[in-house]
Design an enzyme around this catalytic site. Structure first.
Site, short mmCIF file in Angstrom:
data_model
loop_
_atom_site.label_atom_id
_atom_site.label_comp_id
_atom_site.label_asym_id
_atom_site.label_seq_id
_atom_site.Cartn_x
_atom_site.Cartn_y
_atom_site.Cartn_z
N ASP A 15 0.87 -1.17 0.00
CA ASP A 15 0.00 0.00 0.00
C ASP A 15 0.92 1.24 0.00
O ASP A 15 2.11 1.13 0.30
CB ASP A 15 -0.86 -0.03 1.27
CG ASP A 15 -1.61 1.26 1.50
OD1 ASP A 15 -2.27 1.74 0.56
OD2 ASP A 15 -1.50 1.82 2.63
N ASP A 53 -0.28 5.12 0.84
CA ASP A 53 -0.58 6.15 1.85
C ASP A 53 -0.64 5.55 3.24
O ASP A 53 -1.43 4.64 3.50
CB ASP A 53 -1.89 6.85 1.50
CG ASP A 53 -1.76 7.60 0.19
OD1 ASP A 53 -0.88 8.46 0.10
OD2 ASP A 53 -2.52 7.29 -0.75
C1 XBP Z 1 -5.33 6.17 0.37
C2 XBP Z 1 -6.48 6.92 -0.05
C3 XBP Z 1 -6.31 7.97 -1.03
C4 XBP Z 1 -5.61 9.19 -0.52
C5 XBP Z 1 -5.88 10.35 -1.44
O1 XBP Z 1 -5.71 4.86 0.78
O2 XBP Z 1 -7.58 6.67 0.39
O3 XBP Z 1 -7.57 8.35 -1.45
O4 XBP Z 1 -6.06 9.53 0.76
O5 XBP Z 1 -5.50 10.07 -2.74
P1 XBP Z 1 -4.69 3.64 0.68
P2 XBP Z 1 -6.39 10.53 -3.98
O6 XBP Z 1 -3.58 3.94 1.64
O7 XBP Z 1 -5.46 2.45 1.10
O8 XBP Z 1 -4.23 3.54 -0.73
O9 XBP Z 1 -6.91 11.90 -3.67
O10 XBP Z 1 -5.44 10.52 -5.15
O11 XBP Z 1 -7.51 9.53 -4.12
MG MG Z 2 -2.99 3.12 3.44
#
Ligand code: XBP
Ligand code: MG
Length: 255
Positions: free
Chosen positions: A10, A12
């Site tokens: 993953d 973020d």
């Molecule tokens: C990450 C997200 C993303 C970011 C924002 O989740 O939910 O939406 O917060 O990115 P994960 P965008 O860690 O599960 O991937 O604005 O580009 O969607």
């Molecule tokens: Mg995440």
């Protein structure tokens, strides 16, 4: 037991702590840019994170937290435009080197590359965000370290749906038994688990520390470095102090 072939990460919250000081700030900049008086505080953003995907998150905000807002006729177009602006702010911020990789990430990726494991990414964030993070916070050529970068709208159903992990594994022609997933959140663990992956390693962060990580093999507060070992939150780390391939192999093989 199938042999371990690939590590799927993953982005973020897992590779880097991007939400509070990265995504959240960029959303607010986009709101300001078009004259909206919306302000997503650190606390509110924690609640909004229940919904993955930036466009989906804006819609959820309107549905639940800002019902009074007079919606434009073309709400989809409005949200898409706002989100494009947010992505521009976010990628600019990353290009300035604003968000470092998390503890232990570079070390583990380098070890995995050295030992010939295959690497992939499965994330709900926009592809441009992944490129910018890898390039500016890891190494200029780091995108090439990953065989598959599964990101954003490539599948319509975002995490907690399993689709993004399934898509990544299909691209690599791997079964879930051959993969280990790295996550930071409940939605992420659910996505990997429902895609059939049974070795899931969680590194928590301030937004996710109280999540339910049912299905995870090991929950720690960081991957760890020699001078900064991890703390085990749940599971058996076999007495180790940092997440390396030996520990991952043990988790994958069931100790
Ligand atoms: C990450 C997200 C993303 C970011 C924002 O989740 O939910 O939406 O917060 O990115 P994960 P965008 O860690 O599960 O991937 O604005 O580009 O969607
Ligand atoms: Mg995440």
């Amino acid at each position: 037991m199938a042999s371990l072939e690939a590590l799927i990460f993953d982005v973020d919250g897992t590779l880097a702590d991007t939400e509070k000081d990265g995504h959240r700030v960029s959303f607010n900049q986009a709101f300001q840019e078009i004259g909206l008086d919306w302000e997503w505080s650190v606390e509110l953003y924690g609640e909004l994170l229940a919904v993955t995907g930036g466009k989906e998150r804006i819609r959820h905000y309107l549905d639940v937290f800002n019902q009074a807002f007079e919606r434009p006729a073309d709400l989809d177009g409005f949200i898409a435009d706002l989100h494009r602006r947010k992505t521009a702010h976010y990628t600019r911020m990353l290009a300035e080197g604003a968000i470092p990789m998390r503890n232990g990430v570079k070390r583990l990726l380098q070890e995995a590359r050295h030992k010939g494991l295959r690497l992939a990414i499965a994330t709900t964030t926009t592809p441009a965000n992944v490129s910018a993070l890898l390039q500016h916070s890891l190494e200029p050529a780091a995108e090439s370290w990953f065989e598959v970068i599964a990101a954003g709208d490539i599948v319509p159903a975002k995490k907690p749906a399993p689709d993004i992990y399934t898509w990544a594994m299909q691209q690599m022609q791997l079964t879930p038994e051959q993969c280990v997933a790295f996550e930071d959140s409940e939605n992420g663990v659910k996505s990997a688990y429902d895609a059939g992956i049974r070795t899931i390693l969680v590194t928590t962060n301030a937004y996710t520390v109280d999540h339910d990580f049912n299905g995870a093999s090991l929950v720690v507060d960081r991957l760890g470095e020699t001078q900064e070992p991890f703390k085990v939150i749940d599971g058996n780390a076999g007495g180790k102090q940092l997440v390396d391939l030996a520990l991952i192999e043990s988790l994958h093989g069931g100790f």
